[in-house]
Design a protein around this motif. Structure first.
Motif, mmCIF file in Angstrom:
data_model
loop_
_atom_site.group_PDB
_atom_site.id
_atom_site.type_symbol
_atom_site.label_atom_id
_atom_site.label_comp_id
_atom_site.label_asym_id
_atom_site.label_seq_id
_atom_site.Cartn_x
_atom_site.Cartn_y
_atom_site.Cartn_z
ATOM 1 N N ARG A 90 0.795 -1.221 0.000
ATOM 2 C CA ARG A 90 0.000 0.000 0.000
ATOM 3 C C ARG A 90 0.830 1.275 0.000
ATOM 4 N N GLN A 91 2.069 1.200 0.474
ATOM 5 C CA GLN A 91 2.917 2.392 0.452
ATOM 6 C C GLN A 91 4.350 1.989 0.755
ATOM 7 N N PRO A 92 5.326 2.804 0.333
ATOM 8 C CA PRO A 92 6.721 2.521 0.701
ATOM 9 C C PRO A 92 6.862 2.483 2.214
ATOM 10 N N GLY A 93 7.694 1.561 2.684
ATOM 11 C CA GLY A 93 7.754 1.339 4.116
ATOM 12 C C GLY A 93 8.902 2.002 4.835
ATOM 13 N N SER A 94 9.790 2.650 4.105
ATOM 14 C CA SER A 94 10.954 3.212 4.777
ATOM 15 C C SER A 94 11.424 4.465 4.055
ATOM 16 N N SER A 95 11.905 5.408 4.847
ATOM 17 C CA SER A 95 12.495 6.614 4.267
ATOM 18 C C SER A 95 13.957 6.405 3.906
ATOM 19 N N ILE A 96 14.534 5.252 4.295
ATOM 20 C CA ILE A 96 15.951 5.015 4.037
ATOM 21 C C ILE A 96 16.214 3.708 3.291
ATOM 22 N N MET A 97 15.322 2.702 3.432
ATOM 23 C CA MET A 97 15.553 1.391 2.827
ATOM 24 C C MET A 97 14.705 1.241 1.572
ATOM 25 N N PRO A 98 15.307 1.290 0.401
ATOM 26 C CA PRO A 98 14.552 1.174 -0.854
ATOM 27 C C PRO A 98 13.860 -0.183 -0.963
ATOM 28 N N GLY A 99 12.630 -0.177 -1.456
ATOM 29 C CA GLY A 99 11.919 -1.421 -1.717
ATOM 30 C C GLY A 99 11.226 -2.026 -0.527
ATOM 31 N N LYS A 100 11.374 -1.429 0.638
ATOM 32 C CA LYS A 100 10.761 -2.002 1.834
ATOM 33 C C LYS A 100 9.281 -1.650 1.883
ATOM 34 N N VAL A 101 8.457 -2.669 2.138
ATOM 35 C CA VAL A 101 7.017 -2.471 2.266
ATOM 36 C C VAL A 101 6.576 -3.059 3.606
ATOM 37 N N ASN A 102 5.894 -2.262 4.403
ATOM 38 C CA ASN A 102 5.477 -2.691 5.738
ATOM 39 C C ASN A 102 3.995 -3.070 5.769
ATOM 40 N N PRO A 103 3.611 -3.904 6.734
ATOM 41 C CA PRO A 103 2.199 -4.316 6.859
ATOM 42 C C PRO A 103 1.361 -3.222 7.533
ATOM 43 N N VAL A 104 1.266 -2.073 6.891
ATOM 44 C CA VAL A 104 0.699 -0.882 7.541
ATOM 45 C C VAL A 104 -0.775 -1.033 7.863
ATOM 46 N N ILE A 105 -1.517 -1.792 7.063
ATOM 47 C CA ILE A 105 -2.952 -1.914 7.304
ATOM 48 C C ILE A 105 -3.220 -2.781 8.534
ATOM 49 N N ALA A 106 -2.459 -3.864 8.667
ATOM 50 C CA ALA A 106 -2.581 -4.670 9.889
ATOM 51 C C ALA A 106 -2.122 -3.870 11.100
ATOM 52 N N GLU A 107 -1.085 -3.061 10.913
ATOM 53 C CA GLU A 107 -0.588 -2.233 12.017
ATOM 54 C C GLU A 107 -1.628 -1.205 12.461
ATOM 55 N N VAL A 108 -2.320 -0.608 11.502
ATOM 56 C CA VAL A 108 -3.285 0.422 11.884
ATOM 57 C C VAL A 108 -4.492 -0.209 12.570
ATOM 58 N N LEU A 109 -4.873 -1.424 12.162
ATOM 59 C CA LEU A 109 -5.962 -2.105 12.872
ATOM 60 C C LEU A 109 -5.558 -2.378 14.314
ATOM 61 N N ASN A 110 -4.315 -2.816 14.512
ATOM 62 C CA ASN A 110 -3.813 -2.988 15.878
ATOM 63 C C ASN A 110 -3.983 -1.707 16.683
ATOM 64 N N GLN A 111 -3.539 -0.593 16.121
ATOM 65 C CA GLN A 111 -3.560 0.666 16.865
ATOM 66 C C GLN A 111 -4.981 1.154 17.126
ATOM 67 N N VAL A 112 -5.869 0.955 16.161
ATOM 68 C CA VAL A 112 -7.279 1.279 16.379
ATOM 69 C C VAL A 112 -7.811 0.496 17.575
ATOM 70 N N CYS A 113 -7.484 -0.775 17.615
ATOM 71 C CA CYS A 113 -7.989 -1.629 18.699
ATOM 72 C C CYS A 113 -7.379 -1.245 20.045
ATOM 73 N N TYR A 114 -6.118 -0.811 20.054
ATOM 74 C CA TYR A 114 -5.532 -0.323 21.298
ATOM 75 C C TYR A 114 -6.337 0.872 21.815
ATOM 76 N N GLN A 115 -6.735 1.751 20.889
ATOM 77 C CA GLN A 115 -7.500 2.927 21.288
ATOM 78 C C GLN A 115 -8.877 2.527 21.811
ATOM 79 N N VAL A 116 -9.488 1.519 21.210
ATOM 80 C CA VAL A 116 -10.781 1.030 21.694
ATOM 81 C C VAL A 116 -10.642 0.490 23.117
ATOM 82 N N VAL A 117 -9.556 -0.243 23.365
ATOM 83 C CA VAL A 117 -9.308 -0.758 24.714
ATOM 84 C C VAL A 117 -9.113 0.399 25.695
#
Length: 471
Positions: free
Chosen positions: A310-337
């Motif tokens: 969904r988006q580049p994952g690093s400002s320094i490492m070319p080609g890196k892609v992070n699981p940002v959508i799973a990460e944001v669901l985690n953070q949403v759920c932390y806020q719900v808790v």
């Protein structure tokens, strides 16, 4: 400008404003979140006020000319109008009195305008005498919270059902993808990726039922309780009628609480609703973590899942892609808790005949519903629909694991199975290779025993082979 007064004194109000002196005092006193009242909550309190006006007209206490003007003003707010006339902070002292009076003032002034009178002509239509007739903040405000919670629960439940539906699609798509199961973050015995997806769907279905069950309490209201639950200044016929009128206005069935004093001083229904969301969030956190782990790598991790980039994952490492959508669901759920903790503290800190902490309860309850809905929809739209399984990677790990030796126990015995596992660990060779080398099973027997159909159902894998051999 016009001048308005309360028992504390007089203030000037800009003539174009529909709110009045008590709203101005609230704006001066409560600059807490920098936000305004939730739009659904504004509509919900307007629905309550409309129901009250209808019930008061039905009892004959309210003049129909005034009552119908209030109803018309309320309808405009319910339709989304006058939203900019509710500037009070959602977190406020006074158990919600500031918002209640904000609504009463807007209704009164808009009703005056409808009847051709200047704003502020409270001798004709009063925020207190008419718009708050047979009411108190202490019954109108919590009832509006319940109405709003019902309204907000619907899109949340739709989002959760979408998640279930997509997980079940993946369960069917991946029903033949055999992979290693893991316990304690260590290799266990095989499972299909489809079975894992089905288990996530099952957990979310349970969350839907939990939230639906908690919402039943939101249909029991304390309208007519007025200040402390005794019904002072509310006629018995009004108390009987107002829940029925609210049911018609909202389109949901509402019932008058059997014990209005209990319903006024206890807010446990909100803890129940919040808890249902919190527990569902915990299930979602577990699922999102599993997705992140199964997608880890992609080359130096587990790599069994391919998440859509969904988006580049690093400002320094070319080609890196992070699981940002799973990460944001985690953070949403932390806020719900976290929101649930605020609701819990609000619920437990009521005293005597009223829980004055209802504003913070409402604020966190509504935010949790909004965040959870948005987080789940984002997960479905941005990750789950385009999720792919790396079937080769699943097979790669399966063949290199010693966990499959468990299925061979009935066929080769515990001692042989232990020896196989030890040799596989020390040499790094595949279990299948060692079995064939030692002649413990034929290739056909081994492939049958270790097939997805045999490995992932109750019973002994390859039981038919044992039967043929007379074991």
């Amino acid at each position: 400008m016009r001048k308005e007064h309360d028992f504390l004194g007089e203030l000037e109000v800009a003539d174009e404003l529909y709110y009045g002196v008590q709203t101005l005092r609230a704006m001066e006193n409560f600059n807490i979140t920098g936000k305004h009242i939730d739009h659904d909550f504004i509509r919900s309190l307007a629905m309550v006020k409309k129901a009250c006006a209808l019930a008061n007209m039905k009892t004959g206490r309210m003049d129909p000319t005034i009552g119908n003007a209030i109803v018309k003003a309320a309808d405009e707010i319910i339709a989304g109008g006058l939203v900019d006339q509710f500037p009070v902070d959602p977190i406020q002292g006074g158990a919600g009195t500031s918002f209640n009076m904000n609504m009463n003032e807007v209704l009164a002034n808009r009703a005056l305008e409808i009847l051709g009178h200047p704003k502020g002509s409270y001798d004709i239509i009063s925020p207190n005498n008419h718009c708050n007739m047979a009411q108190s903040t202490n019954d109108a405000f919590p009832t509006a919270i319940k109405v709003c919670a019902i309204l907000k629960s619907k899109p949340l439940l739709v989002a959760l059902q979408r998640l279930v539906d997509e997980l079940e699609k993946k369960a069917e798509e991946y029903k033949e993808v055999l992979k290693m199961g893991r316990t304690h973050l260590q290799d266990a015995v095989p499972i299909t990726l489809g079975q894992e997806m089905g288990s996530y769907a099952s957990g979310i279905r349970r969350g839907i039922k939990r939230i639906e069950s908690s919402m039943l309490g939101a249909h029991i209201v304390n309208m007519g309780a007025t200040a402390v639950g005794t019904g002072l200044n509310a006629e018995p016929s009004y108390i009987k009628d107002v829940a029925a009128e609210l049911s018609t206005v909202v389109g949901e069935e509402f019932y008058t609480a059997e014990n209005l004093i209990d319903a006024t001083n206890n807010t446990d229904v909100f803890a129940d609703i919040s808890s249902g969301m919190k527990v569902t969030a915990l299930v979602l956190i577990k699922m999102a973590n599993d997705f992140r782990l199964m997608a880890s790598g992609p080359r130096c991790g587990i790599g069994e899942l391919k998440l859509p980039p969904r988006q580049p994952g690093s400002s320094i490492m070319p080609g890196k892609v992070n699981p940002v959508i799973a990460e944001v669901l985690n953070q949403v759920c932390y806020q719900v808790v976290a929101n649930d903790l605020a609701v819990t503290l609000g619920v437990e800190n009521g005293q005597f005949e009223l829980n004055v902490m209802e504003p913070v309860i409402a604020y966190n309850l509504f935010n949790a519903m909004c965040y959870l809905k948005n987080g789940v929809n984002t997960f479905v739209d941005k990750l789950l629909i385009d999720l792919e399984a790396d079937r080769e990677r699943c097979q790669y790990w399966l063949e290199r694991s010693v966990g499959i030796v468990t299925a061979l126990l009935p066929h080769v015995g515990y001692e042989n199975a232990s020896a196989l596992a030890k040799e596989a660990y020390t040499t790094g060779r595949a279990i299948k290779e060692i079995i064939l080398e030692k002649g413990l099973l034929t290739k056909e027997e081994m492939e049958h025993i270790l097939s997805p159909a045999e490995m992932t159902k109750p019973g002994i894998a390859g039981a038919d082979i044992l039967k043929v051999k007379g074991n």
